[in-house]
Design an enzyme around this catalytic site. Structure first.
Site, PDB file in Angstrom:
ATOM      1  N   GLY A  44       0.837  -1.206   0.000  1.00  0.00           N
ATOM      2  CA  GLY A  44       0.000   0.000   0.000  1.00  0.00           C
ATOM      3  C   GLY A  44       0.862   1.241   0.000  1.00  0.00           C
ATOM      4  CG  LEU A  45       4.723   3.309   2.335  1.00  0.00           C
ATOM      5  CD1 LEU A  45       3.940   4.586   2.613  1.00  0.00           C
ATOM      6  CD2 LEU A  45       5.641   2.976   3.507  1.00  0.00           C
ATOM      7  CB  CYS A  53     -17.055   9.930  15.972  1.00  0.00           C
ATOM      8  SG  CYS A  53     -18.541   9.350  15.151  1.00  0.00           S
ATOM      9  CG  HIS A  96     -14.487   9.895  11.678  1.00  0.00           C
ATOM     10  ND1 HIS A  96     -13.870   9.316  12.764  1.00  0.00           N
ATOM     11  CD2 HIS A  96     -15.751   9.431  11.678  1.00  0.00           C
ATOM     12  CE1 HIS A  96     -14.718   8.533  13.386  1.00  0.00           C
ATOM     13  NE2 HIS A  96     -15.880   8.578  12.743  1.00  0.00           N
ATOM     14  CD  GLU A 145     -10.470  10.545  12.175  1.00  0.00           C
ATOM     15  OE1 GLU A 145     -10.876  11.681  12.479  1.00  0.00           O
ATOM     16  OE2 GLU A 145     -11.111   9.490  12.419  1.00  0.00           O
TER      17      GLU A 145
HETATM   18  N1  GLN Z   1     -20.895   4.513  18.139  1.00  0.00           N
HETATM   19  C1  GLN Z   1     -21.159   5.888  17.831  1.00  0.00           C
HETATM   20  C2  GLN Z   1     -22.264   6.030  16.790  1.00  0.00           C
HETATM   21  O1  GLN Z   1     -22.526   5.102  16.051  1.00  0.00           O
HETATM   22  C3  GLN Z   1     -19.898   6.603  17.382  1.00  0.00           C
HETATM   23  C4  GLN Z   1     -19.355   6.100  16.092  1.00  0.00           C
HETATM   24  C5  GLN Z   1     -17.943   6.552  15.844  1.00  0.00           C
HETATM   25  O2  GLN Z   1     -17.263   6.966  16.767  1.00  0.00           O
HETATM   26  N2  GLN Z   1     -17.476   6.435  14.621  1.00  0.00           N
HETATM   27  O3  GLN Z   1     -22.846   7.070  16.691  1.00  0.00           O
END
Ligand code: GLN
Length: 547
Positions: free
Chosen positions: A18-19, A380, A519, A521
């Site tokens: 992959g790298l 999240c 997310h 990241e």
């Molecule tokens: N379990 C939580 C949800 O489904 C958070 C999901 C996550 O952190 N990606 O909302």
């Protein structure tokens, strides 16, 4: 029509295919070509969405909402090209498609076989968008000879065979083991691996040989002769101190040149490697260290938090510091006082996760960061836990919790400040989910827009009030509790465009406490660190000057 590079591996797994693919993509871009990278995984899961992080590491989510292999994260981090649903496929998906067609009668009653039905399905997948980039790089997961992989190897052989000469090449990664007792590098496993490949009709054009020891010229010539590959196309791949060294390191040993030679592209455009030189300069010449805790539940396997780890490194690069990650199992805080574990750390990150295990520990980590005024980034589940923490400890709702945990336990124990979302807007379309839907399809997935409140910390961090970030979750913070929570100083500073779904919360009066439902990241790159990570590490640097 794109030129195709098929990347396969042999001898052992985990060689860094992959790298190598990602680095090759970056090098072709440095020479002015456009690229797209693809991953074909032979396992039978339909996608990695339902696989345990312990099995497969992180699930990488694309803008268009596909749950994919973490290698797609490498591809994006090295090329900046946003991956799409059509850049990742598994045997499970291929067979599902074939069987659905069979049920619909699309094959007109024919006997369904691996060749041609499964291989055709794979070839159709390879051809999608084939006229867009200059180069399409397709990595086949696993190693040559794996039973599940055979249809993929057959399909890429046919694909190349059916196209004009010079449009497809094969790059194969192998290992040269070092026998310490005799002080020798052994080429035999590589010879066998290439033999296996040739037996199925694929002759590699470029051979990348992983080795812990320098490969002497004599051995390189021997590999070239026995494997029927040009000596210049036998590329040594040595261990690197950072993955981001890969583009420059592979360039030094001639990988991109060998690939262009194999296509007969001459003269090859000169590369501009300034982006990667700057990345390495920032990594090599860091001016200090910060220590960041990741309080999670899959901490034994760093790959489970791959993109977060990388985004923290990018945040460090933006501030010219090295980020040392301290992995802390959240469950410890359910038994022990967090202070001895967290004292002296400069920032705390609580990542995403599923299920109740470890969540009380995450809530304590959020509380500790809030009270001690240490920078906190909740991602999240990490945002949801910060909201529950504020509800319990600031708003006096002792039984605040998430519906996720009640569902899991099959009992009603909490007042759900985080509830199960059943209907929402994606752009202008309404998405509905029912509890009986498939596990793999009940989440809010992919890119969604958010509006940021003027004057909020996040609006300052992003430098804008309109953003788009990737999601992967079932549960949402309930705006019914907004007023009550905002009364405690927990500001809902980012909302979905329709104002119904909280996307970001932040504690007013705290130096840096931000929770995000998405997310960030997944979108960070070494040459373009994500603003949230860059600013989180800036705040960590400030803390490091105080403690
Ligand atoms: N379990 C939580 C949800 O489904 C958070 C999901 C996550 O952190 N990606 O909302």
């Amino acid at each position: 029509m794109a030129r195709y590079v098929f990347i396969t591996g042999g001898v052992v797994s985990s060689l860094g295919k992959g790298l190598a693919s990602a680095a090759l993509g970056a090098l072709l871009q440095a020479r002015g070509f456009s690229v797209r990278l693809r991953k074909l995984d032979p396992y039978l899961n339909v996608d990695p969405g339902t696989m345990s992080p312990f099995e497969h590491g992180e699930v990488f989510v694309t803008d268009d909402g596909a749950e994919t292999d973490l290698d797609l994260g490498h591809y994006e981090r090295f090329t900046g090209v946003p991956a799409r649903r059509t850049d990742s496929i598994s045997s499970g998906r291929i067979y599902t498609n074939v069987l659905e067609k069979e049920r619909r009668g699309d094959y007109l009653g024919k006997t369904i076989q691996v060749i041609p039905h499964v291989t055709n399905e794979i070839k159709d997948f390879l051809a999608i968008g084939g006229d867009e980039p200059d180069f399409m790089l397709c990595e086949i997961g696993g190693t040559v000879g794996d039973i599940e992989g055979l249809p993929f190897f057959e399909a890429i052989r046919q694909f190349a065979h059916e196209r004009p000469r010079g449009q497809c090449i094969f790059m194969h990664l192998t290992l040269l083991p070092w026998l310490a007792a005799s002080g020798e590098l052994k080429t035999k496993p590589t010879q066998h691996s290439v033999k296996e490949l040739r037996a199925i009709g694929i002759a590699p054009d470029v051979l990348v040989c992983r080795s812990e020891q320098p490969i002497p010229e004599k051995e390189r010539a021997k590999i070239a002769l026995f494997c029927n590959v040009r000596a210049e196309a036998v590329i040594p791949a040595y261990d690197l101190k950072s993955i981001y060294e890969a583009p420059l390191a592979y360039h030094r040993v001639g990988l991109d040149q060998a690939v262009l030679d194999a296509f007969g592209i001459s003269p090859a455009p000169r590369p501009n490697l300034a982006r990667w030189e700057d990345v390495m300069d920032r990594l090599d010449n860091a001016e200090g260290d910060v220590r960041v805790a990741i309080v999670g539940k899959y901490t034994q396997l760093e790959d489970a938090y791959k993109s977060i780890k990388e985004a923290l490194t990018h945040g460090g690069m933006a501030n010219r510091v090295r980020v040392q990650v301290e992995w802390i199992d959240a469950e410890i805080f359910e038994r022990e006082d967090p202070t001895p574990h967290l004292q002296g750390l400069h920032a705390i990150l609580v990542p995403g996760g599923f299920g109740e295990r470890g969540t009380e520990g995450k809530i304590r980590a959020a509380q500790w960061a809030r009270e001690k005024k240490i920078p906190y980034l909740g991602i999240c589940l990490g945002m949801q836990m910060a909201v529950i923490e504020a509800a319990r400890n600031l708003a006096g709702m002792d039984d605040a919790g998430s519906e996720e945990f009640d569902h899991e336990a099959g009992a009603k124990r909490f007042t759900p400040v985080v509830y199960h979302l059943k209907e929402w807007l994606q752009g202008n379309a309404v998405v509905e989910r029912r509890p009986e839907d498939d596990k793999g399809g009940t989440m809010r997935l992919g890119a969604y827009a958010a509006r940021l409140a003027e004057g909020s910390a996040v609006a300052r961090v992003y430098g804008t009030t309109r953003i788009e970030e990737r999601h992967r979750h079932r549960y949402e913070v309930d705006i019914a509790f907004r007023e009550q929570l905002e009364g405690t100083g927990l500001r809902f500073s980012g909302m979905s465009p329709d104002g119904r779904l909280p996307e970001i919360v932040e504690h007013e009066g705290h130096p840096w406490f931000i929770g995000v439902q998405f997310h960030p990241e997944l979108k960070s790159k070494p040459f373009a660190p994500h603003p949230l990570f860059a600013d989180f590490i800036r705040a960590a640097v400030e803390t490091s000057r105080l403690v």
